[in-house]
Scaffold this motif. Structure first.
Motif, mmCIF file in Angstrom:
data_model
loop_
_atom_site.group_PDB
_atom_site.id
_atom_site.type_symbol
_atom_site.label_atom_id
_atom_site.label_comp_id
_atom_site.label_asym_id
_atom_site.label_seq_id
_atom_site.Cartn_x
_atom_site.Cartn_y
_atom_site.Cartn_z
ATOM 1 N N LYS A 61 0.827 -1.207 0.000
ATOM 2 C CA LYS A 61 0.000 0.000 0.000
ATOM 3 C C LYS A 61 0.861 1.257 0.000
ATOM 4 C CE LYS A 61 -4.102 -1.876 2.171
ATOM 5 N NZ LYS A 61 -5.123 -1.661 3.183
ATOM 6 N N GLU A 62 0.234 2.351 -0.383
ATOM 7 C CA GLU A 62 0.898 3.663 -0.359
ATOM 8 C C GLU A 62 0.814 4.233 1.047
ATOM 9 O OE1 GLU A 62 2.458 5.306 -2.875
ATOM 10 O OE2 GLU A 62 2.160 3.549 -4.152
ATOM 11 N N PHE A 63 1.913 4.793 1.515
ATOM 12 C CA PHE A 63 1.964 5.416 2.838
ATOM 13 C C PHE A 63 2.558 6.807 2.713
ATOM 14 C CE2 PHE A 63 1.779 0.943 3.878
ATOM 15 C CZ PHE A 63 0.961 0.909 5.002
ATOM 16 N N GLU A 64 2.222 7.655 3.674
ATOM 17 C CA GLU A 64 2.722 9.035 3.665
ATOM 18 C C GLU A 64 4.194 9.122 4.048
ATOM 19 O OE1 GLU A 64 0.852 10.020 8.030
ATOM 20 O OE2 GLU A 64 -0.421 9.793 6.276
ATOM 21 N N SER A 65 4.683 8.115 4.776
ATOM 22 C CA SER A 65 6.094 8.112 5.183
ATOM 23 C C SER A 65 6.549 6.684 5.416
ATOM 24 C CB SER A 65 6.288 8.926 6.463
ATOM 25 O OG SER A 65 5.682 8.265 7.561
ATOM 26 N N GLU A 66 7.864 6.525 5.502
ATOM 27 C CA GLU A 66 8.416 5.204 5.786
ATOM 28 C C GLU A 66 8.053 4.755 7.199
ATOM 29 O OE1 GLU A 66 9.932 1.649 4.948
ATOM 30 O OE2 GLU A 66 9.565 3.240 3.501
ATOM 31 N N LYS A 67 7.977 5.698 8.120
ATOM 32 C CA LYS A 67 7.587 5.380 9.497
ATOM 33 C C LYS A 67 6.151 4.845 9.531
ATOM 34 C CE LYS A 67 7.091 7.316 14.110
ATOM 35 N NZ LYS A 67 7.125 8.498 14.956
ATOM 36 N N ALA A 68 5.268 5.484 8.774
ATOM 37 C CA ALA A 68 3.878 5.023 8.701
ATOM 38 C C ALA A 68 3.805 3.629 8.068
ATOM 39 C CB ALA A 68 3.032 6.014 7.912
ATOM 40 N N ARG A 69 4.638 3.380 7.056
ATOM 41 C CA ARG A 69 4.668 2.058 6.420
ATOM 42 C C ARG A 69 5.100 1.004 7.433
ATOM 43 N NH1 ARG A 69 4.804 0.206 1.555
ATOM 44 N NH2 ARG A 69 5.330 2.184 0.571
ATOM 45 N N ARG A 70 6.184 1.276 8.161
ATOM 46 C CA ARG A 70 6.672 0.306 9.142
ATOM 47 C C ARG A 70 5.612 0.018 10.194
ATOM 48 N NH1 ARG A 70 11.553 3.233 8.642
ATOM 49 N NH2 ARG A 70 11.118 4.328 10.590
ATOM 50 N N PHE A 71 4.936 1.069 10.671
ATOM 51 C CA PHE A 71 3.885 0.853 11.665
ATOM 52 C C PHE A 71 2.741 0.040 11.068
ATOM 53 C CE2 PHE A 71 -0.134 1.786 13.728
ATOM 54 C CZ PHE A 71 0.174 1.460 15.043
ATOM 55 N N GLY A 72 2.312 0.373 9.863
ATOM 56 C CA GLY A 72 1.213 -0.348 9.215
ATOM 57 C C GLY A 72 1.526 -1.818 9.004
ATOM 58 N N VAL A 73 2.745 -2.090 8.541
ATOM 59 C CA VAL A 73 3.158 -3.471 8.301
ATOM 60 C C VAL A 73 3.262 -4.222 9.630
ATOM 61 C CG1 VAL A 73 5.069 -4.914 7.483
ATOM 62 C CG2 VAL A 73 4.266 -2.986 6.098
ATOM 63 N N PHE A 74 3.881 -3.598 10.633
ATOM 64 C CA PHE A 74 4.001 -4.227 11.950
ATOM 65 C C PHE A 74 2.619 -4.491 12.550
ATOM 66 C CE2 PHE A 74 4.249 -3.876 16.596
ATOM 67 C CZ PHE A 74 5.115 -4.922 16.868
ATOM 68 N N TYR A 75 1.733 -3.506 12.435
ATOM 69 C CA TYR A 75 0.383 -3.660 12.972
ATOM 70 C C TYR A 75 -0.357 -4.800 12.269
ATOM 71 C CZ TYR A 75 -4.401 -2.760 14.342
ATOM 72 O OH TYR A 75 -5.671 -2.905 14.822
ATOM 73 N N ALA A 76 -0.273 -4.853 10.943
ATOM 74 C CA ALA A 76 -0.953 -5.913 10.188
ATOM 75 C C ALA A 76 -0.434 -7.287 10.606
ATOM 76 C CB ALA A 76 -0.765 -5.710 8.685
ATOM 77 N N ALA A 77 0.868 -7.410 10.752
ATOM 78 C CA ALA A 77 1.465 -8.696 11.121
ATOM 79 C C ALA A 77 1.045 -9.112 12.531
ATOM 80 C CB ALA A 77 2.989 -8.624 11.020
ATOM 81 N N THR A 78 1.180 -8.204 13.493
ATOM 82 C CA THR A 78 0.871 -8.585 14.874
ATOM 83 C C THR A 78 -0.621 -8.797 15.084
ATOM 84 O OG1 THR A 78 0.904 -6.255 15.552
ATOM 85 C CG2 THR A 78 2.917 -7.525 15.888
ATOM 86 N N ASP A 79 -1.440 -7.961 14.470
ATOM 87 C CA ASP A 79 -2.888 -8.115 14.606
ATOM 88 C C ASP A 79 -3.345 -9.458 14.022
ATOM 89 O OD1 ASP A 79 -5.546 -6.597 15.259
ATOM 90 O OD2 ASP A 79 -5.848 -7.425 13.245
ATOM 91 N N THR A 80 -2.854 -9.789 12.844
ATOM 92 C CA THR A 80 -3.239 -11.040 12.198
ATOM 93 C C THR A 80 -2.726 -12.243 12.989
ATOM 94 O OG1 THR A 80 -3.190 -9.963 10.041
ATOM 95 C CG2 THR A 80 -3.155 -12.376 10.053
ATOM 96 N N LEU A 81 -1.468 -12.190 13.405
ATOM 97 C CA LEU A 81 -0.901 -13.300 14.155
ATOM 98 C C LEU A 81 -1.664 -13.527 15.458
ATOM 99 C CD1 LEU A 81 1.367 -15.425 14.299
ATOM 100 C CD2 LEU A 81 2.751 -13.710 15.480
ATOM 101 N N LEU A 82 -1.972 -12.461 16.175
ATOM 102 C CA LEU A 82 -2.705 -12.595 17.432
ATOM 103 C C LEU A 82 -4.130 -13.094 17.185
ATOM 104 C CD1 LEU A 82 -2.757 -12.275 20.485
ATOM 105 C CD2 LEU A 82 -3.345 -9.860 20.152
ATOM 106 N N TRP A 83 -4.828 -12.463 16.229
ATOM 107 C CA TRP A 83 -6.214 -12.854 15.951
ATOM 108 C C TRP A 83 -6.296 -14.325 15.542
ATOM 109 C CZ3 TRP A 83 -9.544 -14.929 12.463
ATOM 110 C CH2 TRP A 83 -10.910 -14.722 12.697
ATOM 111 N N GLN A 84 -5.478 -14.700 14.566
ATOM 112 C CA GLN A 84 -5.537 -16.075 14.069
ATOM 113 C C GLN A 84 -5.107 -17.082 15.135
ATOM 114 O OE1 GLN A 84 -6.994 -17.309 11.675
ATOM 115 N NE2 GLN A 84 -6.857 -16.084 9.832
#
Length: 157
Positions: A61-84
């Motif tokens: 996905k497109e992000f406004e900054s590299e910091k936002a990308r890292r947070f988005g990717v980290f959030y997606a990974a941890t949220d999915t791993l925890l939920w599943q």
């Protein structure tokens, strides 16, 4: 894949792979523990596959900054791993394990059926419960995560 399309790992029959360990738990009275552990390995591989899928998708996905990308990717990974982990492996595995253990205990105490018959009945009870537990468990995990970890991470982003 657009946001409105079905989620491969949650909204299609692929989701059933996450319940391999419940089948293993249902058969626990009849099979060697190796097969039960293997069923957990299959369910865990499903959890990892969904986590990788969601992480890669978020990274594209497109992000406004590299910091936002890292947070988005980290959030997606941890949220999915925890939920599943909770919704596909831990809670349903424990639930079917306890249903089967309770069923076998009651059958052992209240019937004079042969032990093999009691084990097959226990397995049938466990298997028959699987279709009825996954939606309530999914909803419980969504509710719990929405009101705990997801709420906290939204405030810190």
């Amino acid at each position: 894949m657009s946001e409105s399309q079905a989620d491969l790992f949650r909204d299609t029959p692929v989701r059933l792979i996450g319940y391999a360990n419940e089948v293993g738990e249902a058969f626990r009275p009849l099979v060697h523990v190796f097969w039960v552990r293997l069923s957990y390995g299959i369910a865990s591989a499903y959890v990892v596959a969904d986590t990788i899928h969601k992480t890669v998708k978020m990274n594209q996905k497109e992000f406004e900054s590299e910091k936002a990308r890292r947070f988005g990717v980290f959030y997606a990974a941890t949220d999915t791993l925890l939920w599943q982990s909770l919704a596909s492996v831990i809670i349903p595995g424990f639930t079917i394990n306890r249903i089967c253990a309770g069923s076998l205990y009651l059958l052992n105490r209240t019937t004079k059926l042969p032990q093999t018959t009691r084990k097959w009945i226990t397995t049938a009870i466990g298997l028959s419960c699987i279709p009825f537990i996954f939606k309530p468990i999914d909803n419980f995990v969504d509710y719990t995560m929405d009101n705990t970890i997801r709420k906290l991470t939204r405030q810190s982003s």
